[in-house]
Design a protein around this motif. Sequence first.
Motif, PDB file in Angstrom:
ATOM      1  N   LEU A  74       0.804  -1.223   0.000  1.00 41.97           N
ATOM      2  CA  LEU A  74       0.000   0.000   0.000  1.00 41.97           C
ATOM      3  C   LEU A  74       0.837   1.274   0.000  1.00 41.97           C
ATOM      4  O   LEU A  74       0.344   2.332  -0.382  1.00 41.97           O
ATOM      5  CB  LEU A  74      -0.940   0.010   1.204  1.00 41.97           C
ATOM      6  CG  LEU A  74      -2.034  -1.044   1.179  1.00 41.97           C
ATOM      7  CD1 LEU A  74      -2.784  -1.072   2.498  1.00 41.97           C
ATOM      8  CD2 LEU A  74      -2.978  -0.797   0.013  1.00 41.97           C
ATOM      9  N   GLY A  75       2.095   1.177   0.413  1.00 39.78           N
ATOM     10  CA  GLY A  75       2.905   2.386   0.534  1.00 39.78           C
ATOM     11  C   GLY A  75       3.912   2.612  -0.566  1.00 39.78           C
ATOM     12  O   GLY A  75       4.436   3.714  -0.708  1.00 39.78           O
ATOM     13  N   SER A  76       4.199   1.593  -1.365  1.00 48.25           N
ATOM     14  CA  SER A  76       5.235   1.762  -2.380  1.00 48.25           C
ATOM     15  C   SER A  76       4.681   1.515  -3.770  1.00 48.25           C
ATOM     16  O   SER A  76       3.680   0.830  -3.950  1.00 48.25           O
ATOM     17  CB  SER A  76       6.401   0.813  -2.109  1.00 48.25           C
ATOM     18  OG  SER A  76       5.979  -0.528  -2.182  1.00 48.25           O
ATOM     19  N   GLY A  77       5.333   2.081  -4.718  1.00 48.78           N
ATOM     20  CA  GLY A  77       4.967   1.841  -6.109  1.00 48.78           C
ATOM     21  C   GLY A  77       3.919   2.798  -6.634  1.00 48.78           C
ATOM     22  O   GLY A  77       3.245   3.504  -5.881  1.00 48.78           O
ATOM     23  N   THR A  78       3.782   2.780  -7.938  1.00 52.66           N
ATOM     24  CA  THR A  78       2.878   3.715  -8.601  1.00 52.66           C
ATOM     25  C   THR A  78       1.423   3.297  -8.512  1.00 52.66           C
ATOM     26  O   THR A  78       0.541   4.107  -8.741  1.00 52.66           O
ATOM     27  CB  THR A  78       3.274   3.864 -10.086  1.00 52.66           C
ATOM     28  OG1 THR A  78       3.301   2.554 -10.671  1.00 52.66           O
ATOM     29  CG2 THR A  78       4.637   4.508 -10.218  1.00 52.66           C
ATOM     30  N   LEU A 117      -7.543   2.290  -7.156  1.00 59.00           N
ATOM     31  CA  LEU A 117      -8.740   1.668  -6.599  1.00 59.00           C
ATOM     32  C   LEU A 117      -8.651   0.145  -6.631  1.00 59.00           C
ATOM     33  O   LEU A 117      -9.024  -0.522  -5.664  1.00 59.00           O
ATOM     34  CB  LEU A 117      -9.982   2.159  -7.354  1.00 59.00           C
ATOM     35  CG  LEU A 117     -11.314   1.623  -6.858  1.00 59.00           C
ATOM     36  CD1 LEU A 117     -11.547   2.030  -5.406  1.00 59.00           C
ATOM     37  CD2 LEU A 117     -12.444   2.123  -7.735  1.00 59.00           C
ATOM     38  N   TRP A 118      -8.146  -0.420  -7.733  1.00 60.27           N
ATOM     39  CA  TRP A 118      -8.085  -1.878  -7.852  1.00 60.27           C
ATOM     40  C   TRP A 118      -7.155  -2.487  -6.809  1.00 60.27           C
ATOM     41  O   TRP A 118      -7.461  -3.525  -6.243  1.00 60.27           O
ATOM     42  CB  TRP A 118      -7.693  -2.307  -9.269  1.00 60.27           C
ATOM     43  CG  TRP A 118      -6.295  -1.940  -9.682  1.00 60.27           C
ATOM     44  CD1 TRP A 118      -5.897  -0.807 -10.325  1.00 60.27           C
ATOM     45  CD2 TRP A 118      -5.109  -2.717  -9.456  1.00 60.27           C
ATOM     46  NE1 TRP A 118      -4.538  -0.814 -10.513  1.00 60.27           N
ATOM     47  CE2 TRP A 118      -4.022  -1.982  -9.996  1.00 60.27           C
ATOM     48  CE3 TRP A 118      -4.854  -3.940  -8.862  1.00 60.27           C
ATOM     49  CZ2 TRP A 118      -2.710  -2.440  -9.956  1.00 60.27           C
ATOM     50  CZ3 TRP A 118      -3.531  -4.392  -8.823  1.00 60.27           C
ATOM     51  CH2 TRP A 118      -2.484  -3.650  -9.372  1.00 60.27           C
ATOM     52  N   LEU A 119      -6.022  -1.818  -6.519  1.00 59.28           N
ATOM     53  CA  LEU A 119      -5.096  -2.360  -5.520  1.00 59.28           C
ATOM     54  C   LEU A 119      -5.671  -2.209  -4.112  1.00 59.28           C
ATOM     55  O   LEU A 119      -5.511  -3.095  -3.273  1.00 59.28           O
ATOM     56  CB  LEU A 119      -3.724  -1.700  -5.616  1.00 59.28           C
ATOM     57  CG  LEU A 119      -2.649  -2.289  -4.719  1.00 59.28           C
ATOM     58  CD1 LEU A 119      -2.443  -3.786  -5.016  1.00 59.28           C
ATOM     59  CD2 LEU A 119      -1.336  -1.551  -4.881  1.00 59.28           C
ATOM     60  N   ARG A 120      -6.355  -1.129  -3.881  1.00 54.64           N
ATOM     61  CA  ARG A 120      -7.012  -0.956  -2.577  1.00 54.64           C
ATOM     62  C   ARG A 120      -8.100  -2.004  -2.371  1.00 54.64           C
ATOM     63  O   ARG A 120      -8.247  -2.541  -1.276  1.00 54.64           O
ATOM     64  CB  ARG A 120      -7.578   0.444  -2.436  1.00 54.64           C
ATOM     65  CG  ARG A 120      -6.489   1.471  -2.240  1.00 54.64           C
ATOM     66  CD  ARG A 120      -7.040   2.820  -1.973  1.00 54.64           C
ATOM     67  NE  ARG A 120      -5.941   3.765  -1.827  1.00 54.64           N
ATOM     68  CZ  ARG A 120      -6.103   5.024  -1.528  1.00 54.64           C
ATOM     69  NH1 ARG A 120      -7.313   5.509  -1.330  1.00 54.64           N
ATOM     70  NH2 ARG A 120      -5.065   5.811  -1.413  1.00 54.64           N
ATOM     71  N   ALA A 121      -8.845  -2.314  -3.428  1.00 53.73           N
ATOM     72  CA  ALA A 121      -9.896  -3.339  -3.329  1.00 53.73           C
ATOM     73  C   ALA A 121      -9.279  -4.712  -3.033  1.00 53.73           C
ATOM     74  O   ALA A 121      -9.796  -5.455  -2.181  1.00 53.73           O
ATOM     75  CB  ALA A 121     -10.709  -3.389  -4.622  1.00 53.73           C
TER      76      ALA A 121
END
Length: 190
Positions: free
Chosen positions: A145-149, A154-158
């Motif tokens: 959640l803290g690194s990368g573009t 939204l998809w990564l948070r889901a």
Amino acid sequence: MLASSSLTNADWYLMRASGVVALLLLTGVFVLGIATFRRWRPGGMPRFVTASMHRSIALLSVVFLTVHVVTAIADPYAVVGVAAAFVPWMAGRSAFWIGLGAVSLDLFIALVVSSLLRARIGARTWRAIHWTAYASWPLALAHTLGSGTDAGSLWLRAISIACVAAVGGAVVWRLAAPGVKHLEPRSVSL
């Protein structure tokens, strides 16, 4: 120049995808570890099925985690050297978040090595080391959640919310069974 740019894009996509797949697999490993402890059986199958799934998915997660780390080191824009992959807070960029990933990786390596040496180190020592999974997984999630573009997408948070829900549910399920004795299968190791 175009070939180099394509290689960098492919490396970036592979790094991000392998990291997300590794998080999903590690979530599955975490949940299946608790299911093994609780002696859960899918569809009335023998108990060893859950332990075997736990082991198999753990081995697959090693592959994706290795790809993630190697591609992060190879990607010139990620600024993650070999040392930064294993030693916390040495990365050139996003040192805190990459450092959390390094700590998680180190704990995961300890889990893998202890599982490979389980017969030699004994069940009590193995179990004590295995408890580090409870620290490794949230560190991996924080790294995600803290690194990368893609961190704010939204998809990564889901995906992260789904992983937290799965692990949270499994932990509640585990804590709800204080009287369950830990399963000590002799043939199960990572």
